[in-house]
Design an enzyme around this catalytic site. Sequence first.
Site, PDB file in Angstrom:
ATOM      1  N   ASP A  67       0.817  -1.218   0.000  1.00 18.80           N
ATOM      2  CA  ASP A  67       0.000   0.000   0.000  1.00 18.80           C
ATOM      3  C   ASP A  67       0.851   1.269   0.000  1.00 18.80           C
ATOM      4  OD1 ASP A  67       0.895  -0.548   2.574  1.00 18.80           O
ATOM      5  OD2 ASP A  67      -1.091  -0.769   3.453  1.00 18.80           O
ATOM      6  N   ASN A 136      -7.751  -3.477  14.293  1.00 20.86           N
ATOM      7  CA  ASN A 136      -9.117  -3.817  13.897  1.00 20.86           C
ATOM      8  C   ASN A 136      -9.141  -4.973  12.899  1.00 20.86           C
ATOM      9  OD1 ASN A 136      -8.074  -2.651  11.619  1.00 20.86           O
ATOM     10  ND2 ASN A 136      -9.536  -0.958  11.513  1.00 20.86           N
ATOM     11  N   HIS A 138      -7.313  -5.124  10.094  1.00 16.37           N
ATOM     12  CA  HIS A 138      -7.033  -4.787   8.695  1.00 16.37           C
ATOM     13  C   HIS A 138      -5.730  -5.403   8.219  1.00 16.37           C
ATOM     14  CE1 HIS A 138      -4.923  -0.700   9.797  1.00 16.37           C
ATOM     15  NE2 HIS A 138      -4.012  -1.637   9.625  1.00 16.37           N
ATOM     16  N   GLU A 143      -9.844  -2.138   5.396  1.00 16.27           N
ATOM     17  CA  GLU A 143     -10.462  -1.958   6.709  1.00 16.27           C
ATOM     18  C   GLU A 143     -11.708  -2.837   6.838  1.00 16.27           C
ATOM     19  OE1 GLU A 143      -9.004  -0.270   8.925  1.00 16.27           O
ATOM     20  OE2 GLU A 143      -7.877   1.350   8.003  1.00 16.27           O
TER      21      GLU A 143
HETATM   22  C1  F6R Z   1       1.469  -1.712   6.239  1.00 14.70           C
HETATM   23  C2  F6R Z   1       0.088  -2.155   6.296  1.00 14.70           C
HETATM   24  C3  F6R Z   1      -0.699  -2.219   7.560  1.00 14.70           C
HETATM   25  C4  F6R Z   1       0.112  -2.622   8.791  1.00 14.70           C
HETATM   26  C5  F6R Z   1      -0.767  -2.661  10.041  1.00 14.70           C
HETATM   27  C6  F6R Z   1       0.040  -2.939  11.298  1.00 14.70           C
HETATM   28  O1  F6R Z   1       1.964  -1.718   4.921  1.00 14.70           O
HETATM   29  O2  F6R Z   1      -0.432  -2.422   5.273  1.00 14.70           O
HETATM   30  O3  F6R Z   1      -1.765  -3.119   7.374  1.00 14.70           O
HETATM   31  O4  F6R Z   1       0.695  -3.874   8.579  1.00 14.70           O
HETATM   32  O5  F6R Z   1      -1.424  -1.437  10.203  1.00 14.70           O
HETATM   33  O6  F6R Z   1       0.864  -1.843  11.544  1.00 14.70           O
HETATM   34  P1  F6R Z   1       2.004  -1.895  12.655  1.00 14.70           P
HETATM   35  O7  F6R Z   1       3.011  -2.899  12.196  1.00 14.70           O
HETATM   36  O8  F6R Z   1       2.592  -0.514  12.675  1.00 14.70           O
HETATM   37  O9  F6R Z   1       1.331  -2.317  13.932  1.00 14.70           O
END
Ligand code: F6R
Length: 243
Positions: A67, A136, A138, A143
């Site tokens: 992303d 959550n 995702h 989401e």
């Molecule tokens: C990152 C991504 C997100 C993260 C998720 C966890 O490219 O796509 O889905 O993997 O938000 O984030 P952290 O590792 O910061 O807890």
Amino acid sequence: MRIIVTKDYEDMSKKAAAIIAAQVVSKPDCVLGLATGSTPIGTYKNLVKWYEEGTLDFSAVKTVNLDEYRGLPRDNDQSYYYFMHDHLFNHVNIDVANTNVPDGTNPDAEQEAERYEALIASYGGQDLQLLGIGHNGHIGFNEPSDSFDKITHCVDLQESTIEANKRFFATIDDVPKQAYTMGIGTIMKAKKILILANGEGKADIVAKAFFGPVTPQVPASILQFHPDVTVVVDEAAAAKLPR
Ligand code: F6R
């Protein structure tokens, strides 16, 4: 689904890096799907170390990131392009032409999403997709919602995400309001999936995602249907898993 519980973050990062290293060694021209966020930073550190020690060669590896924020130029230190160069690409012998992150500056969102999805398909899909998980549930920027998004698309960020991100920007107006993300279908097409989580804050969602019902309200739960998933979690994140 294999679940590997590690002592702590360091141990999780080493085991995750070992799984990625095995992929690179067994198929030097593999396609790696990569993630940003705080979870994989230690994993990337280990990969850099093993490259420096001569164990790993990234010269033929191709990468596709999950992303990117829409509207952020590559040189903005909050862009995922910047993150990947800072944590991995600048430190290993990967050919930058073989690395891919959605282009946050393309004004045509539909065209960018289509371009990125087609690019991944032209590579033959990801041999291994690395994922983190949001509180959550995702994955990527997919989401919780009423349905699973299939392909790469542009998403409106939730107010709570914009609010949480504002600490990284000068003003709230500078916080991106949209992002590009691989769809759930794009992720599910990967041959292998490696998903990481650490810390007690992730314990509830880890139990829900891998032992609860499969539902688009917990996007990561769809991984229960993937034939080759490895979950690497530290003890704190594993605390609520059934024993
Ligand atoms: C990152 C991504 C997100 C993260 C998720 C966890 O490219 O796509 O889905 O993997 O938000 O984030 P952290 O590792 O910061 O807890």
